[in-house]
Design a protein around this motif. Sequence first.
Motif, short mmCIF file in Angstrom:
data_model
loop_
_atom_site.label_atom_id
_atom_site.label_comp_id
_atom_site.label_asym_id
_atom_site.label_seq_id
_atom_site.Cartn_x
_atom_site.Cartn_y
_atom_site.Cartn_z
N GLU A 148 84.41 112.26 21.16
CA GLU A 148 84.56 113.67 20.79
C GLU A 148 86.01 114.09 20.94
O GLU A 148 86.74 113.57 21.78
N GLU A 149 86.44 115.02 20.11
CA GLU A 149 87.81 115.51 20.00
C GLU A 149 88.74 114.52 19.30
O GLU A 149 89.95 114.76 19.22
N SER A 150 88.19 113.43 18.75
CA SER A 150 89.02 112.50 17.99
C SER A 150 88.91 112.82 16.50
O SER A 150 87.92 113.41 16.06
N ARG A 151 89.91 112.42 15.74
CA ARG A 151 89.91 112.68 14.30
C ARG A 151 89.14 111.56 13.59
O ARG A 151 89.36 110.38 13.85
N ILE A 152 88.26 111.96 12.68
CA ILE A 152 87.46 111.00 11.94
C ILE A 152 87.49 111.36 10.46
O ILE A 152 87.91 112.47 10.07
N THR A 153 87.03 110.44 9.63
CA THR A 153 86.95 110.64 8.19
C THR A 153 85.48 110.60 7.76
O THR A 153 84.75 109.67 8.11
N ILE A 154 85.07 111.61 7.02
CA ILE A 154 83.72 111.68 6.47
C ILE A 154 83.79 111.25 5.01
O ILE A 154 84.37 111.94 4.18
N ASP A 155 83.19 110.10 4.72
CA ASP A 155 83.27 109.55 3.37
C ASP A 155 82.31 110.26 2.42
O ASP A 155 81.40 110.99 2.83
N ALA A 173 84.52 115.25 -0.69
CA ALA A 173 84.77 114.14 0.23
C ALA A 173 85.69 113.12 -0.44
O ALA A 173 85.73 113.01 -1.66
N PRO A 174 86.43 112.35 0.38
CA PRO A 174 86.36 112.27 1.85
C PRO A 174 87.03 113.45 2.55
O PRO A 174 87.99 114.02 2.03
N PHE A 175 86.48 113.80 3.77
CA PHE A 175 87.02 114.88 4.58
C PHE A 175 87.59 114.30 5.87
O PHE A 175 87.05 113.34 6.43
N ASN A 176 88.67 114.89 6.33
CA ASN A 176 89.27 114.52 7.61
C ASN A 176 89.15 115.69 8.57
O ASN A 176 89.52 116.82 8.22
N GLY A 177 88.62 115.43 9.77
CA GLY A 177 88.44 116.51 10.73
C GLY A 177 88.30 115.99 12.15
O GLY A 177 88.39 114.78 12.40
N VAL A 178 88.05 116.91 13.06
CA VAL A 178 87.90 116.59 14.49
C VAL A 178 86.42 116.57 14.83
O VAL A 178 85.69 117.51 14.48
N LEU A 179 85.98 115.53 15.53
CA LEU A 179 84.58 115.41 15.94
C LEU A 179 84.34 116.33 17.15
O LEU A 179 84.82 116.05 18.25
N ILE A 180 83.62 117.41 16.92
CA ILE A 180 83.33 118.36 18.00
C ILE A 180 82.12 117.90 18.81
O ILE A 180 82.11 118.02 20.03
N HIS A 181 81.10 117.38 18.14
CA HIS A 181 79.89 116.92 18.84
C HIS A 181 79.36 115.68 18.13
O HIS A 181 79.35 115.60 16.89
N LYS A 182 78.92 114.70 18.90
CA LYS A 182 78.44 113.45 18.32
C LYS A 182 77.11 113.60 17.58
O LYS A 182 76.82 112.83 16.69
#
Length: 210
Positions: A148-155, A173-182
């Motif tokens: 959590e709090e890491s940057r991830i890519t949503i394909d 998509a793809p979207f780049n953002g911060v993972l707030i909750h798993k």
Amino acid sequence: MTFDLNTIPATFDMLHAGLAASTVALFIFALTRKGKVVEKVIEKPVEKIVEVEKPVETIVEVEKVVEVEKVVEKVVEVESKLATAPTDSALQLLALFQHDARLIDFLQEDVNQFSDEEVGAAARVIHAGGKKVLNDYFTLSPIRQEDEESRITIDEGFDPQAIRLTGNVTGQAPFNGVLIHKGWKADSVNLPKLAEQYDASIVAPAEVEL
């Protein structure tokens, strides 16, 4: 070929008048028959076309009625499923949280009249009991494995039920953002089987001390 004009009769007697009248009558009769034949030939295809069109219109109307009936049946089926959706499992789970964590008691209380220390102490009991229920009857796993709090890519083609996008969502998509909750996914559910005559609506029985 030559004609002898002397052979042409000079007078118009009754015989010639009769022949002329017969010729005219036959000519008129021939024209009349010809008109009738043409008229019949034109009328027959028209009658056949009209007879073919009527069954086609009937078939189209029947197909429309069948399609409407199918749509109505589907709506009734969905409404029936929603109306008869089982609630025993939800009530059973609520009863388990009440039994092991006193969750209903806590949520029904007005916590504003208690101090932070008292609320914190009650939360420990609820946490321990609630965790026991989850561990005993559910197998859970996180939807995303990143921290959590890491940057991830949503394909492209992601499941919108499994991943909810928040913030400034624009474009595709793809979207780049911060993972707030798993997120969490239930891999298995093993609730105890209810007795045949068990009333699941009794979430917590009244307790009477004698």
